[in-house]
Write a protein that holds these residues in place. Sequence first.
Motif, PDB file in Angstrom:
ATOM      1  N   VAL A  88     -87.978  -8.868 -17.243  1.00 27.76           N
ATOM      2  CA  VAL A  88     -89.143  -9.318 -16.298  1.00 27.76           C
ATOM      3  C   VAL A  88     -89.409  -7.982 -15.444  1.00 27.76           C
ATOM      4  O   VAL A  88     -90.688  -7.692 -15.175  1.00 27.76           O
ATOM      5  CB  VAL A  88     -88.758 -10.555 -15.508  1.00 27.76           C
ATOM      6  CG1 VAL A  88     -89.838 -10.737 -14.154  1.00 27.76           C
ATOM      7  CG2 VAL A  88     -88.464 -11.633 -16.304  1.00 27.76           C
ATOM      8  N   GLY A  89     -88.420  -7.457 -14.889  1.00 28.95           N
ATOM      9  CA  GLY A  89     -88.569  -6.067 -14.155  1.00 28.95           C
ATOM     10  C   GLY A  89     -89.134  -5.021 -14.832  1.00 28.95           C
ATOM     11  O   GLY A  89     -89.981  -4.236 -14.281  1.00 28.95           O
ATOM     12  N   LEU A 111     -91.410  -7.866  -3.240  1.00 30.61           N
ATOM     13  CA  LEU A 111     -91.302  -9.248  -3.219  1.00 30.61           C
ATOM     14  C   LEU A 111     -91.818 -10.272  -4.218  1.00 30.61           C
ATOM     15  O   LEU A 111     -91.003 -10.941  -4.768  1.00 30.61           O
ATOM     16  CB  LEU A 111     -91.985  -9.729  -1.768  1.00 30.61           C
ATOM     17  CG  LEU A 111     -91.206  -8.889  -0.515  1.00 30.61           C
ATOM     18  CD1 LEU A 111     -92.422  -9.217   0.884  1.00 30.61           C
ATOM     19  CD2 LEU A 111     -90.115  -9.671  -0.100  1.00 30.61           C
ATOM     20  N   ALA A 112     -92.873  -9.604  -4.789  1.00 27.83           N
ATOM     21  CA  ALA A 112     -93.372 -10.537  -5.994  1.00 27.83           C
ATOM     22  C   ALA A 112     -92.583 -10.390  -7.064  1.00 27.83           C
ATOM     23  O   ALA A 112     -92.211 -11.524  -7.768  1.00 27.83           O
ATOM     24  CB  ALA A 112     -94.778  -9.827  -6.280  1.00 27.83           C
ATOM     25  N   ILE A 113     -91.775  -9.474  -7.008  1.00 31.32           N
ATOM     26  CA  ILE A 113     -90.924  -9.190  -8.638  1.00 31.32           C
ATOM     27  C   ILE A 113     -89.665 -10.000  -8.444  1.00 31.32           C
ATOM     28  O   ILE A 113     -89.078 -10.564  -9.249  1.00 31.32           O
ATOM     29  CB  ILE A 113     -90.501  -7.585  -8.329  1.00 31.32           C
ATOM     30  CG1 ILE A 113     -91.620  -6.910  -9.057  1.00 31.32           C
ATOM     31  CG2 ILE A 113     -89.253  -7.676  -9.528  1.00 31.32           C
ATOM     32  CD1 ILE A 113     -91.558  -5.304  -9.038  1.00 31.32           C
ATOM     33  N   GLY A 114     -89.162  -9.936  -7.123  1.00 31.28           N
ATOM     34  CA  GLY A 114     -87.996 -10.954  -6.412  1.00 31.28           C
ATOM     35  C   GLY A 114     -88.466 -12.491  -6.889  1.00 31.28           C
ATOM     36  O   GLY A 114     -87.505 -13.042  -7.609  1.00 31.28           O
ATOM     37  N   ILE A 115     -89.517 -12.753  -6.526  1.00 26.20           N
ATOM     38  CA  ILE A 115     -89.925 -14.294  -6.450  1.00 26.20           C
ATOM     39  C   ILE A 115     -90.244 -14.608  -8.107  1.00 26.20           C
ATOM     40  O   ILE A 115     -89.616 -15.621  -8.553  1.00 26.20           O
ATOM     41  CB  ILE A 115     -91.215 -14.536  -5.751  1.00 26.20           C
ATOM     42  CG1 ILE A 115     -90.994 -14.390  -4.332  1.00 26.20           C
ATOM     43  CG2 ILE A 115     -91.769 -15.888  -6.227  1.00 26.20           C
ATOM     44  CD1 ILE A 115     -92.087 -14.216  -3.418  1.00 26.20           C
ATOM     45  N   ILE A 116     -90.901 -13.897  -8.776  1.00 27.70           N
ATOM     46  CA  ILE A 116     -91.399 -13.962 -10.321  1.00 27.70           C
ATOM     47  C   ILE A 116     -90.109 -14.048 -11.087  1.00 27.70           C
ATOM     48  O   ILE A 116     -89.731 -14.981 -11.859  1.00 27.70           O
ATOM     49  CB  ILE A 116     -92.314 -13.152 -10.889  1.00 27.70           C
ATOM     50  CG1 ILE A 116     -93.555 -13.381  -9.882  1.00 27.70           C
ATOM     51  CG2 ILE A 116     -92.439 -13.326 -12.440  1.00 27.70           C
ATOM     52  CD1 ILE A 116     -94.501 -12.402 -10.150  1.00 27.70           C
ATOM     53  N   SER A 117     -89.262 -13.308 -11.126  1.00 29.40           N
ATOM     54  CA  SER A 117     -87.804 -13.096 -11.592  1.00 29.40           C
ATOM     55  C   SER A 117     -87.029 -14.242 -11.505  1.00 29.40           C
ATOM     56  O   SER A 117     -86.333 -14.779 -12.241  1.00 29.40           O
ATOM     57  CB  SER A 117     -87.159 -11.717 -11.360  1.00 29.40           C
ATOM     58  OG  SER A 117     -86.835 -11.588 -10.112  1.00 29.40           O
ATOM     59  N   ALA A 118     -86.890 -14.531 -10.129  1.00 34.00           N
ATOM     60  CA  ALA A 118     -85.901 -15.686  -9.727  1.00 34.00           C
ATOM     61  C   ALA A 118     -86.436 -16.934 -10.579  1.00 34.00           C
ATOM     62  O   ALA A 118     -85.490 -17.942 -11.056  1.00 34.00           O
ATOM     63  CB  ALA A 118     -85.784 -16.013  -8.343  1.00 34.00           C
TER      64      ALA A 118
END
Length: 435
Positions: A353-354, A315-322
């Motif tokens: 980012v990923g 979830l953190a990865i999805g938020i930060i990358s977006a």
Amino acid sequence: MKRYFPFALILFILVLTFIFPSIDFKKGPDPHFNTGDIAWMLMSTALVLIMTPGLAFFYGGMVNKKNVISTMLQSIVCMVIITVMWGIFGFSLAFGDSIGGFIGNPSTFFMMKGMLGNATWKLAPTIPLLLFAMYQLKFAIITPALITGAFAERIRFNSYIIFLVLFTIFIFSPLAHITWHPDGILSKLGVLDFAGGTVVHMSAGWAALASALYLKRRNEANHSPARITYVMIGTGLLWFGWFGFNAGSAFGANHLAVIALATSTTASAAGGITWIFFDMLRGKKPSAMGTCIGAVVGLVAITPAAGYVTVPHSLAIGIISAVISNLVVEWRTRTKIDDTLDVFPCHGVGGMVGMLLTGVFANQKVNAANATGDGLFFGHTHLFFVQLIALVGVSVFAFFGSLLLLKITDMISPLRVSAAEEEVGLDISQHGERL
């Protein structure tokens, strides 16, 4: 001569099929094939393949109506060209016996030799080698297709074919080898890339930026998406196929596949909703296009980390990358860089980012095969710096390598369509077809 050469090449391939029937049968120790793993990997192979038509819809809906067919065909043609290349020598370049840790020996699996019997890949011992080869083929197909969004609406089709062949040979195959082959230099360094952050998304993203810079801006300033409904259909197909992309990279119907599936879908959802809310924060209306782009960015960013992180961190990865990709898209619009469909901000930046966040959130309790160590979040620095080194090295190689290949392609066959061809649209000027 230009008319005769392509078909002469096909006739040459036909001759090769008679000379190299590849009927050699390998009978070695019992590899303990697992029917459940085979079934899942057959399904995953099909899932990853459907991502390319999904990408065709995703990109096709974003361009002007007069360029929809040409844009979609640029994705679909990868399915036929790369498949033929892969069967002859492509799989060997990526996964053949290592030459210095940089590239595979093209003769190792030339014409798919050694695929009969009970041959397996060392990191996927419960499925046949041929199934592993076909699964990896689908990654080779979609990678150059991703680039097409950067030079949409202004590239000659014949020249594009030359470029995608060169890109697959000289960019994708070496990156696949150094990252996913046990003897590859990044693999030995301990770089974690579960399903293609470096190999697929960063390579395509940097090639996209190089393409946008090399081909320069389109002549037509106004840009109106042809079918946002196509974009939504494409997003659904991409999200659906991504389960094979990420969960299939576990190479079996196992607990790791479940983790990768869960982290993939949660990161995508987080990316989609974050993109909407971030747009609203900046005074924009929540849009279908933004939702779709955000969801895909979440999928891109979780790809290298899918089998190494927990659901909360996905979830953190999805938020930060977006958020980061959204900001880079906004920055790109204020420059003269005409990355038509923002491939670099979404796939290139999302992949980077990923990769870095894999170095932040990876934990060995999630995946015992992670021998490099835990991430920065858990107080360890080694993995993060390994990921950072890989990010810089792959970025330099993919960007400047792609620039060189674009120049070579342009010397063989001009890349840009003429101003008149661009004005009438590539559907008519390149293919003689229209919606």
